[in-house]
Design a protein around this motif. Structure first.
Motif, PDB file in Angstrom:
ATOM      1  N   SER A  61      24.312   3.561  -9.058  1.00  0.00           N
ATOM      2  CA  SER A  61      24.392   4.636 -10.056  1.00  0.00           C
ATOM      3  C   SER A  61      25.769   5.280 -10.087  1.00  0.00           C
ATOM      4  N   ASP A  62      26.141   5.730 -11.289  1.00  0.00           N
ATOM      5  CA  ASP A  62      27.437   6.392 -11.481  1.00  0.00           C
ATOM      6  C   ASP A  62      27.378   7.842 -10.986  1.00  0.00           C
ATOM      7  N   PRO A  63      28.494   8.561 -11.055  1.00  0.00           N
ATOM      8  CA  PRO A  63      28.522   9.938 -10.556  1.00  0.00           C
ATOM      9  C   PRO A  63      27.537  10.889 -11.259  1.00  0.00           C
ATOM     10  N   HIS A  64      27.046  10.500 -12.435  1.00  0.00           N
ATOM     11  CA  HIS A  64      26.077  11.333 -13.159  1.00  0.00           C
ATOM     12  C   HIS A  64      24.638  10.959 -12.816  1.00  0.00           C
ATOM     13  N   GLY A  65      24.457   9.933 -11.967  1.00  0.00           N
ATOM     14  CA  GLY A  65      23.120   9.489 -11.591  1.00  0.00           C
ATOM     15  C   GLY A  65      22.545   8.432 -12.505  1.00  0.00           C
ATOM     16  N   ASP A  86      36.079   8.702 -11.986  1.00  0.00           N
ATOM     17  CA  ASP A  86      36.070   9.113 -10.580  1.00  0.00           C
ATOM     18  C   ASP A  86      34.789   9.879 -10.256  1.00  0.00           C
ATOM     19  N   GLY A  87      34.443   9.868  -8.984  1.00  0.00           N
ATOM     20  CA  GLY A  87      33.277  10.608  -8.520  1.00  0.00           C
ATOM     21  C   GLY A  87      32.515   9.821  -7.475  1.00  0.00           C
ATOM     22  N   LEU A 111      32.944   7.241  -2.802  1.00  0.00           N
ATOM     23  CA  LEU A 111      33.725   8.181  -3.600  1.00  0.00           C
ATOM     24  C   LEU A 111      34.939   7.467  -4.182  1.00  0.00           C
ATOM     25  N   LEU A 112      34.930   7.308  -5.504  1.00  0.00           N
ATOM     26  CA  LEU A 112      36.053   6.702  -6.217  1.00  0.00           C
ATOM     27  C   LEU A 112      37.019   7.808  -6.611  1.00  0.00           C
TER      28      LEU A 112
END
Length: 160
Positions: A61-65, A86-87, A111-112
């Motif tokens: 999953s991306d930083p937003h879930g 990023d995130g 963490l990107l």
């Protein structure tokens, strides 16, 4: 065992059937995240399970879930973050055995960080000066930035 008889009293040989009841889920998978923060857009995670023959399923999953990848885990453990910013990315992994039992999920984060720190602010001492050991003040707006100095500056002496 099961036997079969006919009306004449003849009995068949015994038939044997085996049934294995398996309601035990496999152990929770082991997920090892790559070092982070990092600027690597295709991070590689270590993914394994102690029970052989299981199917490992991944949700990345991306930083937003929001899921970017869902399904059987890639054999090389590599996931793509390109174009998602990023995130903190999250990998969730479950193991399913041949009987259909599914383990609890193991998770790991990555963490990107592809954004460079801001340009440092360098304040030079008053010039011209006769100070042979001048002090320069260096500051940076990012508290986690690592200080790196390159001593390529040239001191120029002007004698009048």
């Amino acid at each position: 065992m099961l036997f079969r008889s006919d009306v004449a009293g003849n009995t068949s040989s015994a038939a044997t059937v085996t049934y294995t009841l398996d309601t035990t889920p496999p152990p929770v998978p082991v997920v090892v995240a790559p070092g982070s923060p990092s600027s690597v857009l295709r991070p590689t995670f270590g993914i394994s399970d102690a029970e052989s023959g299981v199917v490992l399923s991944c949700v990345f999953s991306d930083p937003h879930g929001d899921p970017l990848t869902s399904g059987v885990c890639p054999s090389n453990g590599r996931f793509d973050t390109a174009g998602n910013g990023d995130g903190t990315y999250t990998l969730s992994v479950t193991a399913t055995d041949a009987a259909g039992n599914t383990s609890a999920a193991a998770t790991a984060t990555y963490l990107l960080d592809t954004t460079p720190p801001p340009v440092p602010v360098v304040v030079a001492p008053g010039s011209p000066s006769n100070n042979t050991t001048p002090t320069f003040t260096i500051s940076d707006g990012e508290p986690t930035a690592v200080r790196s100095e390159e001593h390529t500056s040239e001191l120029q002496s002007h004698h009048d």
